[in-house]
Design a protein around this motif. Sequence first.
Motif, PDB file in Angstrom:
ATOM      1  N   SER A 170      42.645  43.472  34.003  1.00  9.07           N
ATOM      2  CA  SER A 170      41.676  44.468  33.511  1.00  9.07           C
ATOM      3  C   SER A 170      40.310  44.278  34.146  1.00  9.07           C
ATOM      4  CB  SER A 170      41.554  44.378  31.991  1.00  9.07           C
ATOM      5  OG  SER A 170      42.764  44.664  31.374  1.00  9.07           O
ATOM      6  N   VAL A 171      39.875  43.034  34.219  1.00 16.02           N
ATOM      7  CA  VAL A 171      38.564  42.751  34.826  1.00 16.02           C
ATOM      8  C   VAL A 171      38.582  43.108  36.308  1.00 16.02           C
ATOM      9  CG1 VAL A 171      36.970  40.890  35.421  1.00 16.02           C
ATOM     10  CG2 VAL A 171      37.917  41.025  33.125  1.00 16.02           C
ATOM     11  N   SER A 172      39.693  42.802  36.980  1.00 16.21           N
ATOM     12  CA  SER A 172      39.808  43.124  38.401  1.00 16.21           C
ATOM     13  C   SER A 172      39.771  44.630  38.630  1.00 16.21           C
ATOM     14  CB  SER A 172      41.109  42.541  38.949  1.00 16.21           C
ATOM     15  OG  SER A 172      41.337  42.973  40.256  1.00 16.21           O
ATOM     16  N   ARG A 173      40.484  45.392  37.804  1.00 16.09           N
ATOM     17  CA  ARG A 173      40.483  46.845  37.945  1.00 16.09           C
ATOM     18  C   ARG A 173      39.121  47.442  37.604  1.00 16.09           C
ATOM     19  NH1 ARG A 173      45.498  49.927  37.811  1.00 16.09           N
ATOM     20  NH2 ARG A 173      47.179  48.501  38.290  1.00 16.09           N
ATOM     21  N   LEU A 174      38.434  46.861  36.629  1.00 12.82           N
ATOM     22  CA  LEU A 174      37.090  47.336  36.292  1.00 12.82           C
ATOM     23  C   LEU A 174      36.143  47.121  37.464  1.00 12.82           C
ATOM     24  CD1 LEU A 174      34.975  48.393  34.278  1.00 12.82           C
ATOM     25  CD2 LEU A 174      34.706  46.053  33.486  1.00 12.82           C
ATOM     26  N   GLN A 175      36.190  45.953  38.067  1.00  7.53           N
ATOM     27  CA  GLN A 175      35.327  45.681  39.213  1.00  7.53           C
ATOM     28  C   GLN A 175      35.665  46.593  40.385  1.00  7.53           C
ATOM     29  OE1 GLN A 175      35.885  41.498  39.806  1.00  7.53           O
ATOM     30  NE2 GLN A 175      34.327  40.950  38.301  1.00  7.53           N
TER      31      GLN A 175
END
Length: 108
Positions: A90-95
Amino acid sequence: MGTVIDLIATIVAILGLLAAVGYGGYLLMLRSVATKRPGASHVAADATKRLPAAGGLVVGALIAWALTGADSVPVDVLGLLLGGGLGLASVSRLQSARKRLANPPSSF
């Protein structure tokens, strides 16, 4: 020993859930703002395209959190790994979404 692992797994799963919900919320807010601004239809379309994946991450994180409620250490470890992995995704996709939308491709 099992109680400590259960506590750690629950915390990691909840953090994964928060990351997934944060990603989904970011996309929803972005889509809402982009639909109100003229010329930002490509941003709204991109955010709408990413929403099903965000929903899948939230569902997966909820499942991981549910797994941490078991009385079995292996199931707690599975919930820990699933929640942590989904949180990182999730954090990777947000970034990635923020980076892509900060530098949109040129239309020329």
